[in-house]
Design an enzyme around this catalytic site. Structure first.
Site, PDB file in Angstrom:
ATOM      1  N   VAL A  11      -4.263   0.243   0.212  1.00 19.66           N
ATOM      2  CA  VAL A  11      -3.713   1.235   1.284  1.00 19.66           C
ATOM      3  C   VAL A  11      -5.071   1.738   2.058  1.00 19.66           C
ATOM      4  CG1 VAL A  11      -3.290   3.687   1.462  1.00 19.66           C
ATOM      5  CG2 VAL A  11      -2.053   2.329  -0.225  1.00 19.66           C
ATOM      6  N   LYS A  35     -16.829  -5.789  -3.504  1.00 17.09           N
ATOM      7  CA  LYS A  35     -15.642  -5.860  -2.397  1.00 17.09           C
ATOM      8  C   LYS A  35     -16.451  -5.424  -1.001  1.00 17.09           C
ATOM      9  CE  LYS A  35     -11.648  -3.982  -3.669  1.00 17.09           C
ATOM     10  NZ  LYS A  35     -10.574  -2.788  -4.271  1.00 17.09           N
ATOM     11  N   GLU A 151       1.329   7.748   2.489  1.00 13.56           N
ATOM     12  CA  GLU A 151       1.716   6.486   2.972  1.00 13.56           C
ATOM     13  C   GLU A 151       3.021   5.891   2.588  1.00 13.56           C
ATOM     14  OE1 GLU A 151       1.669   3.488   0.956  1.00 13.56           O
ATOM     15  OE2 GLU A 151       0.893   4.463  -0.693  1.00 13.56           O
ATOM     16  N   GLU A 155       4.063  -3.341   0.271  1.00 13.08           N
ATOM     17  CA  GLU A 155       3.404  -4.731   0.247  1.00 13.08           C
ATOM     18  C   GLU A 155       3.992  -5.891   0.759  1.00 13.08           C
ATOM     19  OE1 GLU A 155       1.399  -5.309  -3.649  1.00 13.08           O
ATOM     20  OE2 GLU A 155       1.068  -3.283  -3.871  1.00 13.08           O
ATOM     21  N   LEU A 253      19.771  -2.571  -1.962  1.00  7.55           N
ATOM     22  CA  LEU A 253      20.807  -2.541  -2.784  1.00  7.55           C
ATOM     23  C   LEU A 253      20.800  -4.033  -3.365  1.00  7.55           C
ATOM     24  CD1 LEU A 253      23.696  -0.544  -1.256  1.00  7.55           C
ATOM     25  CD2 LEU A 253      22.324   0.017  -3.283  1.00  7.55           C
ATOM     26  N   CYS A 263       3.698   0.821  -7.195  1.00  6.85           N
ATOM     27  CA  CYS A 263       4.084   2.180  -6.646  1.00  6.85           C
ATOM     28  C   CYS A 263       5.226   2.851  -7.424  1.00  6.85           C
ATOM     29  CB  CYS A 263       4.266   2.278  -5.137  1.00  6.85           C
ATOM     30  SG  CYS A 263       2.951   2.207  -4.277  1.00  6.85           S
ATOM     31  N   LYS A 266       4.735   3.659 -11.327  1.00  6.90           N
ATOM     32  CA  LYS A 266       3.956   4.806 -11.597  1.00  6.90           C
ATOM     33  C   LYS A 266       4.416   5.875 -11.174  1.00  6.90           C
ATOM     34  CE  LYS A 266       0.210   4.151  -8.411  1.00  6.90           C
ATOM     35  NZ  LYS A 266       0.541   5.597  -7.428  1.00  6.90           N
ATOM     36  N   ARG A 331       1.189  -5.892 -10.690  1.00  8.92           N
ATOM     37  CA  ARG A 331       1.110  -4.724 -11.390  1.00  8.92           C
ATOM     38  C   ARG A 331       2.584  -4.363 -11.895  1.00  8.92           C
ATOM     39  NH1 ARG A 331      -2.846  -0.961  -7.709  1.00  8.92           N
ATOM     40  NH2 ARG A 331      -2.302  -2.456  -6.239  1.00  8.92           N
TER      41      ARG A 331
HETATM   42  C1  UDX Z   1      -3.093   3.190  -3.293  1.00  9.74           C
HETATM   43  C2  UDX Z   1      -2.993   4.720  -3.510  1.00  9.74           C
HETATM   44  O1  UDX Z   1      -4.256   5.259  -3.511  1.00  9.74           O
HETATM   45  C3  UDX Z   1      -2.118   5.157  -4.454  1.00  9.74           C
HETATM   46  O2  UDX Z   1      -2.164   6.481  -4.685  1.00  9.74           O
HETATM   47  C4  UDX Z   1      -0.921   4.459  -4.029  1.00  9.74           C
HETATM   48  O3  UDX Z   1       0.108   5.058  -4.781  1.00  9.74           O
HETATM   49  C5  UDX Z   1      -0.693   2.960  -3.974  1.00  9.74           C
HETATM   50  O4  UDX Z   1      -1.785   2.643  -2.973  1.00  9.74           O
HETATM   51  P1  UDX Z   1      -4.232   1.019  -3.924  1.00  9.74           P
HETATM   52  O5  UDX Z   1      -4.722   1.167  -2.662  1.00  9.74           O
HETATM   53  O6  UDX Z   1      -3.417   0.136  -4.270  1.00  9.74           O
HETATM   54  O7  UDX Z   1      -3.890   2.463  -4.231  1.00  9.74           O
HETATM   55  O8  UDX Z   1      -5.572   1.224  -5.059  1.00  9.74           O
HETATM   56  P2  UDX Z   1      -6.634   0.164  -5.264  1.00  9.74           P
HETATM   57  O9  UDX Z   1      -6.276  -1.334  -4.561  1.00  9.74           O
HETATM   58  O10 UDX Z   1      -6.969   0.128  -6.740  1.00  9.74           O
HETATM   59  O11 UDX Z   1      -7.828   0.610  -4.421  1.00  9.74           O
HETATM   60  C6  UDX Z   1      -8.486   1.633  -4.742  1.00  9.74           C
HETATM   61  C7  UDX Z   1     -10.014   1.581  -4.041  1.00  9.74           C
HETATM   62  O12 UDX Z   1     -10.888   2.720  -4.284  1.00  9.74           O
HETATM   63  C8  UDX Z   1     -10.850   0.472  -4.939  1.00  9.74           C
HETATM   64  O13 UDX Z   1     -11.233  -0.604  -4.050  1.00  9.74           O
HETATM   65  C9  UDX Z   1     -12.076   1.079  -5.619  1.00  9.74           C
HETATM   66  O14 UDX Z   1     -13.044   0.214  -5.883  1.00  9.74           O
HETATM   67  C10 UDX Z   1     -12.029   2.362  -4.548  1.00  9.74           C
HETATM   68  N1  UDX Z   1     -12.855   3.435  -5.293  1.00  9.74           N
HETATM   69  C11 UDX Z   1     -12.091   3.938  -6.437  1.00  9.74           C
HETATM   70  C12 UDX Z   1     -13.590   4.072  -4.584  1.00  9.74           C
HETATM   71  O15 UDX Z   1     -14.102   3.589  -3.520  1.00  9.74           O
HETATM   72  N2  UDX Z   1     -14.223   5.239  -5.279  1.00  9.74           N
HETATM   73  C13 UDX Z   1     -13.384   5.943  -6.408  1.00  9.74           C
HETATM   74  O16 UDX Z   1     -14.030   6.908  -6.765  1.00  9.74           O
HETATM   75  C14 UDX Z   1     -12.686   5.016  -6.940  1.00  9.74           C
HETATM   76  C1  UDX Z   2       7.283   0.695  -2.144  1.00  7.39           C
HETATM   77  C2  UDX Z   2       8.023   1.424  -1.143  1.00  7.39           C
HETATM   78  O1  UDX Z   2       8.929   0.675  -0.462  1.00  7.39           O
HETATM   79  C3  UDX Z   2       7.147   1.943  -0.154  1.00  7.39           C
HETATM   80  O2  UDX Z   2       7.395   2.668   0.672  1.00  7.39           O
HETATM   81  C4  UDX Z   2       6.018   2.706  -0.886  1.00  7.39           C
HETATM   82  O3  UDX Z   2       4.998   3.174  -0.200  1.00  7.39           O
HETATM   83  C5  UDX Z   2       5.215   1.746  -2.106  1.00  7.39           C
HETATM   84  O4  UDX Z   2       6.314   1.539  -2.875  1.00  7.39           O
HETATM   85  P1  UDX Z   2       6.555  -1.955  -2.758  1.00  7.39           P
HETATM   86  O5  UDX Z   2       6.226  -1.470  -4.107  1.00  7.39           O
HETATM   87  O6  UDX Z   2       5.233  -2.622  -1.814  1.00  7.39           O
HETATM   88  O7  UDX Z   2       6.768  -0.651  -1.643  1.00  7.39           O
HETATM   89  O8  UDX Z   2       7.620  -2.691  -2.667  1.00  7.39           O
HETATM   90  P2  UDX Z   2       9.246  -2.492  -2.450  1.00  7.39           P
HETATM   91  O9  UDX Z   2       9.656  -3.652  -1.365  1.00  7.39           O
HETATM   92  O10 UDX Z   2       9.749  -1.243  -2.223  1.00  7.39           O
HETATM   93  O11 UDX Z   2       9.767  -3.248  -3.952  1.00  7.39           O
HETATM   94  C6  UDX Z   2       9.501  -2.779  -5.005  1.00  7.39           C
HETATM   95  C7  UDX Z   2       9.971  -3.316  -6.155  1.00  7.39           C
HETATM   96  O12 UDX Z   2      11.508  -3.070  -6.058  1.00  7.39           O
HETATM   97  C8  UDX Z   2      10.118  -4.803  -6.316  1.00  7.39           C
HETATM   98  O13 UDX Z   2       9.968  -5.291  -7.302  1.00  7.39           O
HETATM   99  C9  UDX Z   2      11.352  -5.475  -5.633  1.00  7.39           C
HETATM  100  O14 UDX Z   2      11.831  -6.537  -6.177  1.00  7.39           O
HETATM  101  C10 UDX Z   2      12.504  -4.165  -6.017  1.00  7.39           C
HETATM  102  N1  UDX Z   2      13.604  -4.158  -5.254  1.00  7.39           N
HETATM  103  C11 UDX Z   2      13.358  -3.795  -4.017  1.00  7.39           C
HETATM  104  C12 UDX Z   2      14.702  -4.739  -5.850  1.00  7.39           C
HETATM  105  O15 UDX Z   2      14.832  -5.016  -6.981  1.00  7.39           O
HETATM  106  N2  UDX Z   2      15.767  -4.552  -5.047  1.00  7.39           N
HETATM  107  C13 UDX Z   2      15.920  -4.100  -3.729  1.00  7.39           C
HETATM  108  O16 UDX Z   2      16.778  -4.043  -3.002  1.00  7.39           O
HETATM  109  C14 UDX Z   2      14.685  -3.714  -3.096  1.00  7.39           C
END
Ligand code: UDX
Ligand code: UDX
Length: 440
Positions: A11, A35, A151, A155, A253, A263, A266, A331
């Site tokens: 993000v 990174k 946000e 993905e 659907l 997401c 969790k 994940r």
């Molecule tokens: C994000 C959001 O934070 C989460 O709440 C949302 O639900 C999904 O997207 P994401 O960006 O996927 O999480 O997490 P991740 O890819 O694990 O990135 C977190 C980054 O923060 C890592 O690069 C980690 O090194 C960094 N980090 C973590 C810091 O810089 N400082 C910290 O104290 C902890």
């Molecule tokens: C989701 C939300 O869409 C996004 O708005 C939020 O910020 C982060 O979480 P993401 O996890 O990247 O995004 O993927 P998404 O396209 O929503 O799919 C999530 C899961 O649902 C996947 O495993 C996908 O295969 C499944 N899915 C989605 C279905 O099984 N059926 C559907 O019709 C749509």
């Protein structure tokens, strides 16, 4: 405007790069030195279509930079976004806020001049209050406002979602913060994306409610798919039939093997916990979580049934490992539980995914990773489509059939037509669609 993002993960990096694209000066700070080094060399640690281009292009123009010095980044910024991870806390499903709290403490030490601190990470209701308390206690003198700005990025489509959002949610009751956040998002606002100003706690809940609702919608259609199989109906037609009702809507659907990713699993679990903690349990969310968990393993059993009820000593080809196409993210991917169930039944696995194999190799044992779909199918007793990558939508099916030991194909994403597959001589099964030749 000068922006700092703490956390250059999924993000943080997408948001930072897109803000730079809007013309803001952006610094992404991450504690992970390797990174930051990689990003400075122009290497993108995640697979996200279009991201590499905007990162390199904005870095070259000087609008986007990277550092491990979080304090320096904070000092330089008008607006600081907290975008660190919020994983499920081991054991209890609550969101783990230790990174968010640590970021708040670091921000407090470095604040200079009026600064807006924005939580972008998905955080339970009340976290904004906690972040404000942490900063206020450490720095009673500081001038700042804490804003929630969740946000909604998918993905694989994150850049598009960032640039064309359905809405931007901003939670604050501070007038000055409102004005600054309007300025941050001005380019989108000019594009007519609605800015929704609400109280901070409401903004925090909107994020969970949105993800919870979408997860529930998928779970609903998955249950309907099971019912379709039981009564001989077609879930794709049911989805179309209900989705054309504007009140329902046709998106999310698609029946499948259960939702996964970073997401939905969790966030639904965290919503269950928040609701319980506030003595207002959400039965719908509790049911959604447990139905989806069970579904992943039941998909493994579906494959075993397609193989005549026994996979001991058999080889199963698995196409698709990432939780959805266009990402390398593993994940909570349904493939993990499906493969585990098949291995528990004694099967050998040959798997292929265009992007997810590196991450999969770190979490799976005894899996043979193939070079492509045909290589995966080589000598296998059955082929299972788990993720609907484009590359799997137009396979050379006669080649697949001649490569397989027996022509069993389980399509967990409904990407092929049952009658065509049967004509080709496959023993074909899919999700919620009739097996007979009347199936489409
Ligand atoms: C994000 C959001 O934070 C989460 O709440 C949302 O639900 C999904 O997207 P994401 O960006 O996927 O999480 O997490 P991740 O890819 O694990 O990135 C977190 C980054 O923060 C890592 O690069 C980690 O090194 C960094 N980090 C973590 C810091 O810089 N400082 C910290 O104290 C902890
Ligand atoms: C989701 C939300 O869409 C996004 O708005 C939020 O910020 C982060 O979480 P993401 O996890 O990247 O995004 O993927 P998404 O396209 O929503 O799919 C999530 C899961 O649902 C996947 O495993 C996908 O295969 C499944 N899915 C989605 C279905 O099984 N059926 C559907 O019709 C749509």
């Amino acid at each position: 405007m000068k922006l700092a993002l703490i956390g250059a993960g999924y993000v943080g990096l997408v948001s930072g790069a897109c803000f730079a694209e809007f013309g803001h000066t952006v610094i992404c700070a991450d504690l992970d030195q390797s990174k930051v080094d990689a990003l400075e060399r122009g290497e993108i640690p995640i697979f996200e279509p279009g991201l590499e281009h905007i990162v390199t292009h904005n870095a070259a123009s000087g609008r986007l930079s990277f550092t491990t010095d979080v304090k320096a980044a904070v000092r330089s910024a008008d607006v600081v976004f907290i975008a660190v991870g919020t994983p499920s806390r081991r054991g209890d499903g609550h969101a783990d806020l230790s990174y968010v709290h640590a970021a708040a403490r670091t921000i407090a030490e470095a604040l200079e001049g009026y600064t807006i601190v924005v939580t972008k990470s998905t955080v339970p209701v009340g976290t904004g209050d906690e972040v404000e308390r942490i900063i206020r206690e450490a720095r009673p003198d500081a001038e700042f406002a804490v804003v929630s700005n969740p946000e909604f990025l998918r993905e694989g489509a994150a850049i598009e979602d960032f640039k064309h959002p359905d809405r931007i949610v901003i939670g604050t009751d501070d007038e000055q913060a409102r004005a600054v956040m309007t300025e941050v998002y001005r380019p989108l606002f000019l594009n007519q994306s609605p800015l929704l100003f609400v109280e901070r706690r409401t903004a925090e809940l909107i994020k969970y409610a949105a993800n919870g609702f979408l997860a529930m919608k998928i779970t609903f259609i998955n249950e309907m798919a099971d019912l379709c199989e039981a009564v001989g109906a077609n879930v794709q037609e049911v989805a179309r039939g209900i989705g054309l009702d504007n009140r329902i809507g046709s998106k999310f659907l698609n029946a499948g093997p259960g939702y996964g990713g970073s997401c939905f699993p969790k966030d639904t679990l965290a919503l269950v916990k928040t609701a319980q903690d506030h003595d207002s349990p959400s039965r719908l969310m509790e049911a959604t979580v447990s139905i989806n968990d069970n579904r992943k393993r039941s998909m493994g059993r579906k494959v075993i049934a397609a193989c005549g009820g026994d996979v001991r000593g058999k080889t199963i080809a698995v196409l698709g490992l990432a939780f959805k196409p266009n990402t390398d993210d593993m994940r909570d991917a349904p493939s993990i539980a499906i493969i585990q169930t098949l291995q528990d039944g004694g099967a050998n696995i040959r798997a292929y995914d265009p992007e997810g194999m590196k991450a999969a190799a770190m979490m799976m044992e005894n899996v043979t990773f193939a070079e492509d779909a045909y290589d995966a199918a080589k000598g296998a007793d059955a082929l299972v489509i788990v993720t609907e990558w484009e590359a799997f939508r137009a396979l050379d099916l006669s080649r697949i059939k001649s490569t397989l030991k027996s022509p069993v194909l389980v399509d967990l994403r409904n990407i092929y037509r049952a009658n065509e597959m049967e004509k080709l001589g496959f023993a074909y099964s899919s999700i919620g669609r009739p097996k007979s030749s009347q199936g489409k």
